[in-house]
Design an enzyme around this catalytic site. Structure first.
Site, PDB file in Angstrom:
ATOM      1  N   ASP A   1      16.463   3.426  -7.426  1.00  0.00           N
ATOM      2  CA  ASP A   1      16.196   4.223  -6.235  1.00  0.00           C
ATOM      3  C   ASP A   1      17.424   4.306  -5.332  1.00  0.00           C
ATOM      4  O   ASP A   1      17.795   5.373  -4.848  1.00  0.00           O
ATOM      5  CB  ASP A   1      15.038   3.624  -5.427  1.00  0.00           C
TER       6      ASP A   1
ATOM      7  N   ASP B   1      14.293   0.277 -15.936  1.00  0.00           N
ATOM      8  CA  ASP B   1      15.455  -0.242 -15.184  1.00  0.00           C
ATOM      9  C   ASP B   1      15.576  -1.765 -15.287  1.00  0.00           C
ATOM     10  O   ASP B   1      16.642  -2.278 -15.589  1.00  0.00           O
ATOM     11  CB  ASP B   1      15.481   0.259 -13.727  1.00  0.00           C
TER      12      ASP B   1
ATOM     13  N   LEU C   1       8.478   8.314  -3.767  1.00  0.00           N
ATOM     14  CA  LEU C   1       9.688   9.143  -3.686  1.00  0.00           C
ATOM     15  C   LEU C   1      10.821   8.407  -2.975  1.00  0.00           C
ATOM     16  O   LEU C   1      11.818   9.000  -2.602  1.00  0.00           O
ATOM     17  CB  LEU C   1       9.358  10.473  -2.993  1.00  0.00           C
TER      18      LEU C   1
HETATM   19  P1  ADP Z   1       8.357   4.511  -0.934  1.00  0.00           P
HETATM   20  O1  ADP Z   1       9.732   3.958  -0.974  1.00  0.00           O
HETATM   21  O2  ADP Z   1       7.841   4.862  -2.281  1.00  0.00           O
HETATM   22  O3  ADP Z   1       8.209   5.660   0.008  1.00  0.00           O
HETATM   23  P2  ADP Z   1       7.781   1.908   0.092  1.00  0.00           P
HETATM   24  O4  ADP Z   1       6.526   1.172   0.334  1.00  0.00           O
HETATM   25  O5  ADP Z   1       8.799   1.306  -0.813  1.00  0.00           O
HETATM   26  O6  ADP Z   1       7.388   3.368  -0.389  1.00  0.00           O
HETATM   27  O7  ADP Z   1       8.508   2.152   1.481  1.00  0.00           O
HETATM   28  C1  ADP Z   1       7.796   2.683   2.573  1.00  0.00           C
HETATM   29  C2  ADP Z   1       8.148   1.894   3.824  1.00  0.00           C
HETATM   30  O8  ADP Z   1       9.509   2.198   4.214  1.00  0.00           O
HETATM   31  C3  ADP Z   1       7.320   2.268   5.021  1.00  0.00           C
HETATM   32  O9  ADP Z   1       6.116   1.536   5.029  1.00  0.00           O
HETATM   33  C4  ADP Z   1       8.227   1.880   6.169  1.00  0.00           C
HETATM   34  O10 ADP Z   1       8.200   0.489   6.404  1.00  0.00           O
HETATM   35  C5  ADP Z   1       9.600   2.220   5.627  1.00  0.00           C
HETATM   36  N1  ADP Z   1       9.966   3.595   6.026  1.00  0.00           N
HETATM   37  C6  ADP Z   1      10.152   4.666   5.223  1.00  0.00           C
HETATM   38  N2  ADP Z   1      10.494   5.759   5.940  1.00  0.00           N
HETATM   39  C7  ADP Z   1      10.503   5.368   7.244  1.00  0.00           C
HETATM   40  C8  ADP Z   1      10.762   6.017   8.496  1.00  0.00           C
HETATM   41  N3  ADP Z   1      11.050   7.314   8.540  1.00  0.00           N
HETATM   42  N4  ADP Z   1      10.692   5.286   9.610  1.00  0.00           N
HETATM   43  C9  ADP Z   1      10.393   3.983   9.567  1.00  0.00           C
HETATM   44  N5  ADP Z   1      10.130   3.321   8.445  1.00  0.00           N
HETATM   45  C10 ADP Z   1      10.174   3.985   7.282  1.00  0.00           C
HETATM   46 MG    MG Z   2      10.271   2.186  -2.016  1.00  0.00          MG
END
Ligand code: ADP
Ligand code: MG
Length: 384
Positions: free
Chosen positions: A173, A37, A126
């Site tokens: 994404d 990307d 994901l």
């Molecule tokens: P990925 O996008 O691969 O799952 P990332 O590190 O980019 O991993 O994003 C994860 C972060 O997004 C979490 O640490 C949190 O800060 C935020 N996040 C994701 N889902 C939630 C949720 N349901 N509630 C609160 N924060 C969330």
């Molecule tokens: Mg992410």
């Protein structure tokens, strides 16, 4: 209670009034095209059935209140005119960053109350973060009548993650979460952001795409992304092109011969060959030869493992075990060093392959992986 009713009910309990709408946005898994990307190349994500669901209402007083059912943290209250990049808001930085990006683009967002719950596994590669951003952007666009297109919302959500949260991700994404459609994989050209929906109805062909979440994340990941990115930029500079996208696959041997640095050569070979693999997969899907994409996925994994060197023992074990157990092909997906892999299998073989992978993980002393089918699902939408 279904998730939409539940999120709306919790919004009511939390804020004391009805939400104006309930919205959802999915996580995604990338079928092929990794680290391409930011080289302005091609990617092919599909949306997962796992979604972030948000109940939202507008406010006119400049207050932004954010709450997640999934995180043990109190309600976050901010002022929209005081939002600043890299303010340490923890999880709230993702939705707050979207408000900041919308306002920065000139949209009069005067506040909101938001409550959300998500079924996208976090930190599994994901894109739970993109789901969170896109559901916020989509909800505010709908409620404030901003009239932004889905690709425009994706770009604003990416800006939120890049400039506000401080994560240097590409636009895949957010585009997947905003633009994917049910039963399709999305072909995204990361140069002009043009998209094409390609039919991907695996069930109709007796096939299944499994996601194997290894449930590990190796610390190496953070610095490695920036290092690969810089290496790719260096490769483009040495080859006299603006981005590695501009190196045609037919010219790859000649391009590699001009590079003396072994590391840069590997990165260039991965990017140019992965762009080519995306084109191969599109050709095969267009021709209806879905089973034939399996070996292309496995070649993609070898390239990520040997050339880009972003795999890890858990991901390699998924791929080798699944293929030995009869899968059509498999590869790691996402940023690497943990996270998830995708495995293409005959539907009738799905249980056998899953069992083999789970047993191999146990034998290796790894955490039990989480395995589920990736059914190509819809992008962001209004639920209520
Ligand atoms: P990925 O996008 O691969 O799952 P990332 O590190 O980019 O991993 O994003 C994860 C972060 O997004 C979490 O640490 C949190 O800060 C935020 N996040 C994701 N889902 C939630 C949720 N349901 N509630 C609160 N924060 C969330
Ligand atoms: Mg992410």
């Amino acid at each position: 209670m279904d998730p939409v009713t539940e999120v709306a009910a919790r919004f009511r309990a939390l804020y004391g009034y009805e939400p104006e709408g309930v919205f959802s946005a999915p996580g995604r898994v990338n079928l092929i095209g990794e680290y391409t990307d930011f080289n302005e190349g091609f990617v092919m994500p599909l949306a997962l059935p796992h979604t972030a669901v948000a109940a939202v209402a507008r406010r006119t007083d400049g207050v932004l209140r954010l709450h997640s059912a999934d995180i043990d943290a109190p309600l976050v209250e901010l002022r929209v005119d005081e939002l600043a990049p890299l303010s340490d808001g923890g999880w709230a930085a993702y939705p707050a960053g979207v408000v900041w990006a919308l306002r920065g683009a000139g949209h009069a967002v005067t506040g909101a109350d938001l409550h959300l719950a998500s079924t996208v596994p976090t930190g599994a590669g994901l894109s739970s973060s993109a789901a969170l951003e896109v559901v916020t952007a989509f909800a505010l666009d709908a409620l404030y009548g901003l009239g932004l297109t889905r690709p425009e919302l994706a770009v604003l959500a990416q800006r939120a993650e890049n400039a506000f949260v401080g994560v240097p991700c590409g636009v895949m994404d957010q585009t997947a979460s905003a633009c994917c459609t049910e039963g399709h994989v999305l072909h995204l050209d990361c140069r002009d952001l043009s998209i094409r929906q390609i039919p991907f109805d695996l069930a109709a062909r007796g096939l299944r795409l499994l996601v194997v979440d290894t449930r590990v994340q190796h610390a190496l990941g953070d610095g490695a992304y920036a290092e690969r990115r810089a290496g790719c930029e260096e490769g483009a500079r040495l080859l006299g092109v603006s981005h590695l996208r501009d190196v045609a696959y037919a010219e790859l041997p000649a391009a590699l011969a001009r590079l003396t640095d072994e590391r840069i050569r590997r990165y260039v070979r991965h990017i140019v060959s992965d762009d080519h693999r995306v084109e191969q997969v599109i050709g095969l899907l267009d021709a209806g030869d879905v089973r034939a994409i399996g070996p292309v996925l496995t070649e993609g994994h070898a390239s990520l493992r040997d050339d880009l060197r972003i795999s890890c023992p858990e991901l390699d074990l998924v791929v080798s075990t699944a293929n030995a157990a009869g899968a059509l092909g498999a590869r790691m997906t996402g940023g690497g060093f943990g996270g998830s892999a995708v495995v293409l299998v005959e539907a009738a073989e799905a249980d056998t392959v899953t069992k083999s992978v789970v047993e191999a993980f146990a034998a290796a002393g790894f955490r039990t992986p989480r395995v589920f089918p990736a059914v190509a699902s819809t992008g962001a939408r209004r639920e209520a």
